[in-house]
Enzyme design. Sequence first.
Site, PDB file in Angstrom:
ATOM      1  N   ALA A   1       0.793  -1.227   0.000  1.00  0.00           N
ATOM      2  CA  ALA A   1       0.000   0.000   0.000  1.00  0.00           C
ATOM      3  C   ALA A   1       0.824   1.275   0.000  1.00  0.00           C
ATOM      4  O   ALA A   1       0.279   2.351   0.240  1.00  0.00           O
ATOM      5  CB  ALA A   1      -0.932  -0.006   1.218  1.00  0.00           C
TER       6      ALA A   1
ATOM      7  N   ASN B   1       2.003  -3.559   7.743  1.00  0.00           N
ATOM      8  CA  ASN B   1       3.017  -4.101   6.842  1.00  0.00           C
ATOM      9  C   ASN B   1       3.779  -2.986   6.133  1.00  0.00           C
ATOM     10  O   ASN B   1       4.931  -3.179   5.729  1.00  0.00           O
ATOM     11  CB  ASN B   1       2.368  -5.025   5.807  1.00  0.00           C
TER      12      ASN B   1
ATOM     13  N   HIS C   1      -0.969   6.889   4.651  1.00  0.00           N
ATOM     14  CA  HIS C   1       0.432   6.631   4.996  1.00  0.00           C
ATOM     15  C   HIS C   1       1.268   7.813   4.508  1.00  0.00           C
ATOM     16  O   HIS C   1       1.206   8.164   3.325  1.00  0.00           O
ATOM     17  CB  HIS C   1       0.955   5.345   4.337  1.00  0.00           C
TER      18      HIS C   1
END
Length: 265
Positions: free
Chosen positions: A117, A186, A216
Amino acid sequence: MSAVRKAGLVGWGAIGRVVGTALARREVPGAELVCIVDNRPLGDAAPAPQVAFEEALERCDLIVEAAGQGVVREWGERVLASGTDLLVASTGALTDEELAKRLLNTGPGRVYFTGGAVGGLDLLQAVRAVGPLDEVRLTTTKLPSTLEQPWMDEELLSRLRTATGPVEVMAGTAREIPVKFPRSTNVAASVALAVGDLDAVRVRVVADPGAHRTRHVVEASGPLGAYRFEVAHLPDPDNPATSRVVPYAVLRSLAALAGRGGQIL
């Protein structure tokens, strides 16, 4: 090795269903789905035979992990020792440095990791080749319900469940955070793999009831400049702990392994 990669998929969840369906439809040139491994009976839902892990190793030259860090820990070395390649989606498992070293040194199969991602990892790797990065920070913001963990005490759980705005849940290094949030961070491990140092990546995990997109933010500086990458993904409706884009990142990695030409690497 055969011209067509014979892929076995481990996991038929939010990531595995998208990846497996695309493979079954031959949407990844040079790769075909030959079997699925899952601890639940899938019946007619499976577009390929459901087999035990040992049989998958006999049938495949590539195993695609889409089932969580535990699979990497339990089966990673056996996959590689059998001569089968392994594509890892749950990069958080690699925060165990001893496991990471064993996987990188076990063969004849080869291990690969997908960025999942987050983007910009290729640039961080390029900068790292010149010298260590001075500072790397990652801030991950998700819905509170996706961050609840068995180890949390009642006070922290109450803060998450009653939050009306952003709440910092935990701060630490990329070595510490993925262990505490095995299904949700992750990205921290992926950034650390690119940087080459688990302790150099400082991570903040933030819960926000208004986080309709998983965010993020990576900020880094090094000998050649300063960098900032920000992504905001829609969460998967069936599993909000993961972003909807992740299976497509896995499919892109599969396409690269299958030898599709003319792409950005």
